[in-house]
Design a protein around this motif. Structure first.
Motif, PDB file in Angstrom:
ATOM      1  N   GLY A 191       0.692  -1.085   0.012  1.00 61.33           N
ATOM      2  CA  GLY A 191      -0.003  -0.148  -0.128  1.00 61.33           C
ATOM      3  C   GLY A 191       1.005   1.133   0.096  1.00 61.33           C
ATOM      4  N   SER A 192       0.198   2.463   0.340  1.00 60.89           N
ATOM      5  CA  SER A 192       0.762   3.705   0.387  1.00 60.89           C
ATOM      6  C   SER A 192       0.590   4.540   1.677  1.00 60.89           C
ATOM      7  N   ILE A 193       1.487   5.325   2.178  1.00 57.37           N
ATOM      8  CA  ILE A 193       0.967   6.511   3.047  1.00 57.37           C
ATOM      9  C   ILE A 193       1.607   7.626   2.641  1.00 57.37           C
ATOM     10  N   LYS A 194       0.602   8.702   2.202  1.00 61.58           N
ATOM     11  CA  LYS A 194       1.185  10.010   1.714  1.00 61.58           C
ATOM     12  C   LYS A 194       1.712   9.925   0.363  1.00 61.58           C
ATOM     13  N   GLY A 195       1.512   8.848  -0.256  1.00 56.26           N
ATOM     14  CA  GLY A 195       2.228   8.534  -1.472  1.00 56.26           C
ATOM     15  C   GLY A 195       3.541   7.802  -1.507  1.00 56.26           C
ATOM     16  N   PHE A 196       3.963   7.434  -0.308  1.00 56.71           N
ATOM     17  CA  PHE A 196       5.159   6.565   0.142  1.00 56.71           C
ATOM     18  C   PHE A 196       4.765   5.242  -0.039  1.00 56.71           C
ATOM     19  N   GLN A 197       5.049   4.056  -0.786  1.00 60.15           N
ATOM     20  CA  GLN A 197       5.293   2.897  -0.912  1.00 60.15           C
ATOM     21  C   GLN A 197       5.545   2.109   0.555  1.00 60.15           C
ATOM     22  N   VAL A 198       4.585   1.419   0.925  1.00 59.81           N
ATOM     23  CA  VAL A 198       4.848   0.600   2.268  1.00 59.81           C
ATOM     24  C   VAL A 198       4.343  -0.929   2.066  1.00 59.81           C
ATOM     25  N   LYS A 199       4.556  -1.614   2.907  1.00 60.21           N
ATOM     26  CA  LYS A 199       4.245  -2.899   3.076  1.00 60.21           C
ATOM     27  C   LYS A 199       3.289  -3.137   4.388  1.00 60.21           C
ATOM     28  N   PHE A 200       2.232  -3.288   4.657  1.00 58.00           N
ATOM     29  CA  PHE A 200       1.675  -3.450   5.816  1.00 58.00           C
ATOM     30  C   PHE A 200       1.394  -4.820   6.127  1.00 58.00           C
ATOM     31  N   LEU A 201       1.416  -4.974   7.373  1.00 60.66           N
ATOM     32  CA  LEU A 201       0.892  -6.495   8.246  1.00 60.66           C
ATOM     33  C   LEU A 201      -0.389  -5.823   8.517  1.00 60.66           C
ATOM     34  N   VAL A 202      -1.543  -6.915   8.227  1.00 58.60           N
ATOM     35  CA  VAL A 202      -2.875  -6.620   8.648  1.00 58.60           C
ATOM     36  C   VAL A 202      -3.114  -6.884   9.947  1.00 58.60           C
ATOM     37  N   ASP A 203      -3.413  -6.043  11.018  1.00 56.83           N
ATOM     38  CA  ASP A 203      -3.543  -6.464  12.301  1.00 56.83           C
ATOM     39  C   ASP A 203      -4.987  -6.021  12.791  1.00 56.83           C
ATOM     40  N   THR A 204      -5.929  -7.038  13.097  1.00 58.50           N
ATOM     41  CA  THR A 204      -7.201  -6.582  13.374  1.00 58.50           C
ATOM     42  C   THR A 204      -7.232  -6.333  14.738  1.00 58.50           C
ATOM     43  N   GLY A 205      -6.075  -6.462  15.419  1.00 63.80           N
ATOM     44  CA  GLY A 205      -6.154  -6.290  17.074  1.00 63.80           C
ATOM     45  C   GLY A 205      -5.507  -5.004  17.241  1.00 63.80           C
ATOM     46  N   ALA A 206      -5.081  -4.365  16.237  1.00 61.67           N
ATOM     47  CA  ALA A 206      -4.734  -3.002  16.671  1.00 61.67           C
ATOM     48  C   ALA A 206      -5.604  -1.932  16.320  1.00 61.67           C
TER      49      ALA A 206
END
Length: 215
Positions: free
Chosen positions: A109-124
């Protein structure tokens, strides 16, 4: 006499009909995994695994999959007819995520246009990241963030709550998403928490997790 019997048996083996090749349609492609419809049944197949029909996945990526049946390998791409029918039934922007070998869901995905890799955490509760992540994303968290304390397994951790103007996963876009920046090197990965997940539709079918726009 025995030679005649042996020859007759060999002829029967040679003339026996081969197992009919199953009908295969590719529904979704992943790295080293594929969701396929084989003889009308949807199956999730990982590299090296073989189905009851004898179909083995050799390799797969986001573009194509190599399947083997009775020693013959063929390359498959996403089935256009199935892709179109799925697209009609779904919302315009949908992301399907398969877990890794440890059952963890990763998504680009991306944050503010910067490419990132997310770990999906439904507990966060919030999107969470460490200070190194925040600096790479040019987040001035100490001056613009709201100080808070986060309870972690190792104790209390100082965090700064910031507002992210745009977060994207695939083509799914959510604006004004709250995030927690830990003033430490915890967590190791950027966690995709409920401040994003609760603004999209999420459901699971088997091992697959699907995120889509919520209107």
């Amino acid at each position: 006499m025995y030679r005649l019997i042996a020859r007759a048996f060999l002829l029967l083996l040679l003339c026996a009909p081969a197992q009919a090749e199953p009908e295969i349609a590719i529904i979704a492609l992943f790295r080293n995994a594929v969701l396929a419809r084989i003889d009308g049944k949807e199956q999730m197949l990982r590299a090296g695994e073989t189905t009851a029909q004898g179909v083995r996945l050799i390799a797969a990526d986001s573009k194509e999959a190599v399947l083997e049946f009775e020693g013959v390998r063929r390359t498959y791409t996403l089935n256009a007819a199935i892709s179109d029918s799925y697209q009609d039934a779904q919302t315009p922007h949908t992301v399907t995520i398969a877990p890794d070998a440890q059952g963890i869901y990763w998504v680009n995905g991306s944050i503010k246009g910067f490419q990132v890799k997310f770990l999906v955490d439904t507990g966060a509760t919030l999107i969470s990241m460490n200070r190194t992540h925040a600096r790479r994303l040019n987040l001035d968290f100490k001056h613009k963030g709201e100080p808070a304390i986060s309870k972690t397994a190792s104790g209390d951790d100082e965090v700064y709550v910031v507002m992210l103007d745009k977060v994207m996963v695939g083509d799914i876009q959510v604006r004004d998403v709250r995030a927690a920046v830990h003033d430490s090197e915890f967590p190791d990965e950027i966690l995709l928490g409920n401040s994003f997940l609760q603004q999209v539709s999420m459901h699971r079918e088997g091992a697959l997790m699907t995120l889509s726009d919520r209107f």
